[in-house]
Design an enzyme around this catalytic site. Structure first.
Site, PDB file in Angstrom:
ATOM      1  N   LYS A  33       4.460   4.502  -3.161  1.00  0.00           N
ATOM      2  CA  LYS A  33       5.250   4.287  -1.952  1.00  0.00           C
ATOM      3  C   LYS A  33       5.061   2.865  -1.435  1.00  0.00           C
ATOM      4  O   LYS A  33       6.022   2.172  -1.109  1.00  0.00           O
ATOM      5  CB  LYS A  33       4.839   5.309  -0.890  1.00  0.00           C
ATOM      6  CG  LYS A  33       5.499   5.098   0.469  1.00  0.00           C
ATOM      7  CD  LYS A  33       4.916   6.060   1.492  1.00  0.00           C
ATOM      8  CE  LYS A  33       5.470   5.781   2.879  1.00  0.00           C
ATOM      9  NZ  LYS A  33       4.839   6.638   3.909  1.00  0.00           N
ATOM     10  N   TYR A  35       3.915   0.213  -3.091  1.00  0.00           N
ATOM     11  CA  TYR A  35       4.439  -0.748  -4.059  1.00  0.00           C
ATOM     12  C   TYR A  35       5.954  -0.855  -3.932  1.00  0.00           C
ATOM     13  O   TYR A  35       6.513  -1.961  -3.910  1.00  0.00           O
ATOM     14  CB  TYR A  35       4.060  -0.329  -5.483  1.00  0.00           C
ATOM     15  CG  TYR A  35       4.529  -1.305  -6.547  1.00  0.00           C
ATOM     16  CD1 TYR A  35       5.811  -1.210  -7.082  1.00  0.00           C
ATOM     17  CD2 TYR A  35       3.704  -2.330  -7.001  1.00  0.00           C
ATOM     18  CE1 TYR A  35       6.266  -2.103  -8.032  1.00  0.00           C
ATOM     19  CE2 TYR A  35       4.148  -3.230  -7.956  1.00  0.00           C
ATOM     20  CZ  TYR A  35       5.432  -3.115  -8.462  1.00  0.00           C
ATOM     21  OH  TYR A  35       5.875  -4.017  -9.400  1.00  0.00           O
ATOM     22  N   LEU A  81      14.941   2.230 -14.485  1.00  0.00           N
ATOM     23  CA  LEU A  81      15.994   2.907 -13.742  1.00  0.00           C
ATOM     24  C   LEU A  81      16.136   2.326 -12.345  1.00  0.00           C
ATOM     25  O   LEU A  81      15.136   2.019 -11.685  1.00  0.00           O
ATOM     26  CB  LEU A  81      15.683   4.403 -13.615  1.00  0.00           C
ATOM     27  CG  LEU A  81      15.843   5.278 -14.853  1.00  0.00           C
ATOM     28  CD1 LEU A  81      15.283   6.670 -14.572  1.00  0.00           C
ATOM     29  CD2 LEU A  81      17.298   5.382 -15.264  1.00  0.00           C
ATOM     30  N   GLU A 109      17.794  15.651 -14.317  1.00  0.00           N
ATOM     31  CA  GLU A 109      16.513  15.978 -14.938  1.00  0.00           C
ATOM     32  C   GLU A 109      15.378  15.598 -14.001  1.00  0.00           C
ATOM     33  O   GLU A 109      15.548  14.768 -13.102  1.00  0.00           O
ATOM     34  CB  GLU A 109      16.353  15.228 -16.273  1.00  0.00           C
ATOM     35  CG  GLU A 109      17.447  15.513 -17.285  1.00  0.00           C
ATOM     36  CD  GLU A 109      17.439  14.515 -18.438  1.00  0.00           C
ATOM     37  OE1 GLU A 109      16.422  14.424 -19.134  1.00  0.00           O
ATOM     38  OE2 GLU A 109      18.455  13.818 -18.626  1.00  0.00           O
ATOM     39  N   LYS A 111      12.222  13.625 -12.736  1.00  0.00           N
ATOM     40  CA  LYS A 111      11.612  12.307 -12.953  1.00  0.00           C
ATOM     41  C   LYS A 111      10.098  12.526 -12.991  1.00  0.00           C
ATOM     42  O   LYS A 111       9.417  12.529 -11.969  1.00  0.00           O
ATOM     43  CB  LYS A 111      11.987  11.322 -11.850  1.00  0.00           C
ATOM     44  CG  LYS A 111      11.493   9.898 -12.129  1.00  0.00           C
ATOM     45  CD  LYS A 111      11.933   8.939 -11.040  1.00  0.00           C
ATOM     46  CE  LYS A 111      11.494   7.516 -11.383  1.00  0.00           C
ATOM     47  NZ  LYS A 111      10.026   7.377 -11.498  1.00  0.00           N
ATOM     48  N   ASP A 113       6.181  12.110 -13.411  1.00  0.00           N
ATOM     49  CA  ASP A 113       5.283  11.050 -12.956  1.00  0.00           C
ATOM     50  C   ASP A 113       4.115  10.936 -13.931  1.00  0.00           C
ATOM     51  O   ASP A 113       3.066  11.567 -13.763  1.00  0.00           O
ATOM     52  CB  ASP A 113       4.783  11.374 -11.548  1.00  0.00           C
ATOM     53  CG  ASP A 113       4.146  10.170 -10.876  1.00  0.00           C
ATOM     54  OD1 ASP A 113       4.253   9.053 -11.426  1.00  0.00           O
ATOM     55  OD2 ASP A 113       3.550  10.334  -9.796  1.00  0.00           O
ATOM     56  N   GLU A 166       7.985  11.345 -21.575  1.00  0.00           N
ATOM     57  CA  GLU A 166       6.988  11.031 -20.558  1.00  0.00           C
ATOM     58  C   GLU A 166       5.713  11.791 -20.858  1.00  0.00           C
ATOM     59  O   GLU A 166       5.699  13.039 -20.946  1.00  0.00           O
ATOM     60  CB  GLU A 166       7.507  11.415 -19.168  1.00  0.00           C
ATOM     61  CG  GLU A 166       6.689  10.857 -18.029  1.00  0.00           C
ATOM     62  CD  GLU A 166       6.995   9.394 -17.728  1.00  0.00           C
ATOM     63  OE1 GLU A 166       6.417   8.844 -16.776  1.00  0.00           O
ATOM     64  OE2 GLU A 166       7.822   8.805 -18.447  1.00  0.00           O
ATOM     65  N   TYR A 214      13.236  13.130 -23.304  1.00  0.00           N
ATOM     66  CA  TYR A 214      14.520  13.117 -22.598  1.00  0.00           C
ATOM     67  C   TYR A 214      15.520  12.099 -23.139  1.00  0.00           C
ATOM     68  O   TYR A 214      16.649  12.029 -22.644  1.00  0.00           O
ATOM     69  CB  TYR A 214      14.290  12.833 -21.112  1.00  0.00           C
ATOM     70  CG  TYR A 214      13.451  11.593 -20.845  1.00  0.00           C
ATOM     71  CD1 TYR A 214      14.013  10.310 -20.866  1.00  0.00           C
ATOM     72  CD2 TYR A 214      12.093  11.711 -20.588  1.00  0.00           C
ATOM     73  CE1 TYR A 214      13.243   9.196 -20.644  1.00  0.00           C
ATOM     74  CE2 TYR A 214      11.313  10.600 -20.366  1.00  0.00           C
ATOM     75  CZ  TYR A 214      11.893   9.342 -20.390  1.00  0.00           C
ATOM     76  OH  TYR A 214      11.121   8.231 -20.172  1.00  0.00           O
ATOM     77  N   LYS A 275      22.144  11.044 -14.710  1.00  0.00           N
ATOM     78  CA  LYS A 275      22.717  10.189 -15.751  1.00  0.00           C
ATOM     79  C   LYS A 275      24.145  10.626 -16.049  1.00  0.00           C
ATOM     80  O   LYS A 275      24.447  11.827 -16.049  1.00  0.00           O
ATOM     81  CB  LYS A 275      21.920  10.301 -17.066  1.00  0.00           C
ATOM     82  CG  LYS A 275      20.452   9.949 -16.981  1.00  0.00           C
ATOM     83  CD  LYS A 275      19.787  10.240 -18.333  1.00  0.00           C
ATOM     84  CE  LYS A 275      18.283  10.035 -18.286  1.00  0.00           C
ATOM     85  NZ  LYS A 275      17.644  10.434 -19.562  1.00  0.00           N
ATOM     86  N   LYS A 299      14.534   9.200  -5.526  1.00  0.00           N
ATOM     87  CA  LYS A 299      13.088   9.265  -5.280  1.00  0.00           C
ATOM     88  C   LYS A 299      12.782  10.196  -4.111  1.00  0.00           C
ATOM     89  O   LYS A 299      13.360  10.071  -3.038  1.00  0.00           O
ATOM     90  CB  LYS A 299      12.547   7.860  -4.974  1.00  0.00           C
ATOM     91  CG  LYS A 299      12.646   6.882  -6.137  1.00  0.00           C
ATOM     92  CD  LYS A 299      11.473   7.010  -7.076  1.00  0.00           C
ATOM     93  CE  LYS A 299      10.253   6.338  -6.509  1.00  0.00           C
ATOM     94  NZ  LYS A 299       9.129   6.317  -7.472  1.00  0.00           N
ATOM     95  N   CYS A 391     -27.332  21.532  11.282  1.00  0.00           N
ATOM     96  CA  CYS A 391     -25.967  21.969  11.590  1.00  0.00           C
ATOM     97  C   CYS A 391     -25.416  21.175  12.775  1.00  0.00           C
ATOM     98  O   CYS A 391     -26.084  21.086  13.817  1.00  0.00           O
ATOM     99  CB  CYS A 391     -25.968  23.459  11.904  1.00  0.00           C
ATOM    100  SG  CYS A 391     -24.366  24.084  12.468  1.00  0.00           S
ATOM    101  N   CYS A 394     -25.073  23.953  15.856  1.00  0.00           N
ATOM    102  CA  CYS A 394     -26.202  24.635  16.510  1.00  0.00           C
ATOM    103  C   CYS A 394     -27.550  23.958  16.297  1.00  0.00           C
ATOM    104  O   CYS A 394     -28.554  24.371  16.900  1.00  0.00           O
ATOM    105  CB  CYS A 394     -26.283  26.081  16.030  1.00  0.00           C
ATOM    106  SG  CYS A 394     -26.733  26.254  14.285  1.00  0.00           S
ATOM    107  N   CYS A 407     -25.371  26.322   6.938  1.00  0.00           N
ATOM    108  CA  CYS A 407     -26.135  26.672   8.132  1.00  0.00           C
ATOM    109  C   CYS A 407     -26.455  28.155   8.028  1.00  0.00           C
ATOM    110  O   CYS A 407     -25.554  28.984   7.867  1.00  0.00           O
ATOM    111  CB  CYS A 407     -25.317  26.383   9.395  1.00  0.00           C
ATOM    112  SG  CYS A 407     -26.058  27.072  10.899  1.00  0.00           S
ATOM    113  N   CYS A 413     -24.858  30.621  15.502  1.00  0.00           N
ATOM    114  CA  CYS A 413     -24.048  29.405  15.365  1.00  0.00           C
ATOM    115  C   CYS A 413     -22.632  29.694  15.859  1.00  0.00           C
ATOM    116  O   CYS A 413     -21.898  30.505  15.264  1.00  0.00           O
ATOM    117  CB  CYS A 413     -24.020  28.940  13.911  1.00  0.00           C
ATOM    118  SG  CYS A 413     -23.021  27.463  13.651  1.00  0.00           S
TER     119      CYS A 413
END
Length: 645
Positions: A33, A35, A81, A109, A111, A113, A166, A214, A275, A299, A391, A394, A407, A413
């Site tokens: 994201k 980048y 792409l 299709e 994408k 990762d 991929e 693909y 496509k 995306k 803890c 307590c 604990c 507690c």
């Protein structure tokens, strides 16, 4: 204009460094994201100024190949792409296609990762496996690719062909690897990139990778005139392919994209690829220097990003287990502002080498609390996360069991007791409606409730002191408490909050022992003979009853002493089922109830004792294990037929 050029130079320098970390070192320091945001800013400035710097990343497809591998020149160039982040952008792209003189039928299709892999076959034999590299020259990773079981070493087609796919690491495979790894992998994308680019082929094999194909990038002696023909060719030649939806209506394509639920997939995707199907239409539409105009990637909103870890707080759960909660610099992710993330346990902190001040990867899927995956970049003044000795609620001295801290102040507690009250009252346990965390805290603070057993002694006058408890709610609460005395044995066992005992194990224990006294008297050896009960779970059960026998007696005096009466004579009598994947007409919980109502048994994992596996969509490792054990596998339709027969 000079300020724009200066900004472009800074963006190019930063993006090239990030690409180096990602493509060459396999050690990214920002999310996709972040980048993409920098990349889009550079493209906007290039369009504004009409200038593209010589070393701009917009001029190339990917990174240069590693020097430790031999280079490989692809027969045909592998293109990147273009992308869009909105359905309006997708509609605009589709309208531009129509102006090219075609009314396009398109394919849709996943994408995926992962890492692009290009395979070359000659005379039916695999001769080369390579990464994409810069689109023209990649890295020769043939030996690494050969370790992937889904890659065919030979195919029926005898000409020269170059296919593109991929490389992925399935989420189930990642989780299995991380369960025993000294250093956990951050995410499936990094995992597959590190495996394929690892010179030690044995390490590649350990990752249990997969490849989904693909594209037929080159083929001699044969014409494939459309994307759908390419997919059919790939299938005919033993290549694994993904989903391929076809339509000439962009609104149908958008509706299909909207129906995708990433949380139910066993692999990571960061978008969908559209496509143009017809090859002649593709030729008319053409290419830019970087990507084909006839394809686009939609995306998804990012599920992963990076931010800075500022502190770690320790939360105490219903069994006394301490869970570290990361305090983060606020960051937008999946449509929400994220400021907290889980770190699982202290052992997880050590394995991931997380420190306060570090920039860390975080991932969030749907409404699940985000998880820290690993360190992206060290800060100058990073400090270690301190392991607590007492803890935080307590002050009790902690005990350490493996990677976990506990604990042991069970009856004193506040955090433990409040969490146990909420669990005890939940629908999956005693089903006493209206008890939130806030209500449980008031029951503790105002009415002095120190155990769920004390709920049965509360009066209307006492309950009137709790916020929001008026006459009707008080009456409903008291009636629900009285009715809960008749809860069945599996729900009661779940309500006890025994460490490592969930719903499935509670039911297995109920079926085996039939009553709480028999379970209380059981030893480790008898417990481990039960499906779904290992030594750790068995020891947790033995320890619980050894420490809390008086509490069990108190429940019995209140009238809570259920007997498990197994339903006999049902159509599934004694048949052991495992449910996996996504069912369309049932939730898995509903399907499990139907099985049990008909005398069947629902198991959480596939074993030699399993009789039938019901496999829905996107079934993962359980389906693979069922096949390896030769178990009967049915789909949802066959399951319905069994129910109705």
């Amino acid at each position: 204009m000079n300020s724009d050029i200066k900004q472009m130079e800074q963006l190019v320098e930063r993006l090239n460094y990030l690409a180096y970390r990602y493509y060459v070192l396999d050690d990214p320091i920002v999310s996709d994201k972040e980048y993409d945001e920098l990349y889009d800013a550079l493209r906007a400035l290039e369009e504004k100024t009409g200038t593209v710097l010589n070393n701009s990343p917009t001029k190339r497809v990917g990174g240069e190949p590693l020097k430790s591998f031999e280079s490989h020149t692809h027969i045909n160039r592998l293109y990147s792409l273009d992308k869009c982040n909105s359905f309006e952008g997708l509609r605009t792209w589709f309208e531009k296609l129509k102006t090219s003189g075609v009314t396009p039928k398109c394919t849709l299709e996943y994408k995926l990762d992962g890492l692009t892999i290009c395979l070359t076959y000659r005379d039916g034999q695999l001769v080369t496996g390579a990464t994409r590299g810069n689109g023209e020259v990649g890295e020769n990773v043939t030996e690494q690719v050969k370790t992937i079981k889904s890659v065919p070493l030979s195919i029926p087609f005898k000409g020269t062909v170059e296919v593109q796919g991929e490389g992925i690491m399935r989420i189930s495979a990642l989780n299995a690897y991380n369960a025993t790894a000294a250093v956990p992998l951050k995410n499936p994308r990094n995992a597959v990139a590190g495996a394929i680019r690892n010179l030690d082929v044995r390490e590649t094999a350990k990752r249990n990778l997969d490849v989904v194909f693909y594209n037929v990038n080159y083929i001699d002696g044969k014409s494939l005139s459309s994307q759908t023909e390419q997919i059919e060719f790939l299938k005919e030649n033993r290549f694994k392919t993904g989903m391929c939806f076809v339509s000439d209506d962009i609104e149908q394509i958008i509706a299909q994209i909207q129906s995708v639920d990433r949380s139910k997939l066993d692999f990571a995707i960061d978008g969908m690829v559209v496509k143009v199907d017809d090859g002649n239409a593709r030729g008319a539409i053409g290419y830019t220097d970087k990507f084909p105009k006839w394809a686009i990637a939609y995306k998804f909103e990012a599920e992963e990003t990076t931010t800075v870890l500022r502190d770690v707080l320790w939360q105490v759960g219903r069994t006394g287990k301490l869970t570290p909660l990361a305090v983060l610099d606020p960051v937008e992710l999946c449509g929400a502002t994220v400021q907290r993330a889980t770190l699982n346990n202290y052992g997880d902190i050590l394995r991931k080498d997380v420190k306060i001040g570090s920039r860390v990867f975080i991932r969030r899927s749907n409404d699940v609390i985000p998880e820290i995956l690993g360190v992206a970049e060290r800060g100058k003044n990073d400090i270690d996360v301190e392991k607590p000795d007492v803890c935080p609620c307590c002050g009790q001295e902690l005990t350490e069991e493996g990677a976990h801290l506990f604990c042991t102040n069970f009856y004193g507690c506040r955090a433990q007791i409040v969490a146990r009250i909420v669990q005890f009252c939940s629908k999956d346990c005693m089903d006493i409606d209206g008890v939130s965390i806030k209500t449980a805290e008031q029951l503790y603070d105002i009415l002095g409730v120190r155990s769920p057993a004390e709920l049965y002694e509360l009066t209307s006058e006492q309950l009137s002191l709790i916020d929001g408890f008026k006459d009707k709610k008080i009456s409903n609460f008291i009636n629900a408490v009285k009715a809960s005395v008749n809860a069945d044995l599996p729900h009661f066992i779940s309500a006890l909050c025994i460490e490592n005992v969930g719903k499935v194990t509670a039911r297995a224990l109920s079926e085996h022992f039939g009553c709480i006294d028999a379970l209380k008297a059981a030893g480790v050896e008898e417990l481990t003979a039960i499906q779904d009960v290992g030594e750790v779970v068995a020891q947790s059960i033995v320890d619980y009853f050894a420490a809390h026998g008086e509490l069990i007696q108190k429940y019995k005096k209140l009238g809570i002493d259920p007997i498990y009466a197994k339903k006999a004579g049902g159509k599934f009598d004694g048949i052991k089922f495992v449910l996996t994947g996504t069912l369309q007409e049932f939730t898995r919980g509903d399907a499990a109830k139907l099985i049990e109502q008909n005398g069947g048994i629902v198991q959480s994992s596939v074993s030699k004792l399993t009789d039938i596996v019901v496999a829905g969509e996107n079934a993962g490792s359980k389906l693979d294990k069922a096949r390896s054990l030769g178990k009967k596998i049915i789909d949802e339709s066959q399951f319905k037929d069994m129910l109705n027969s």
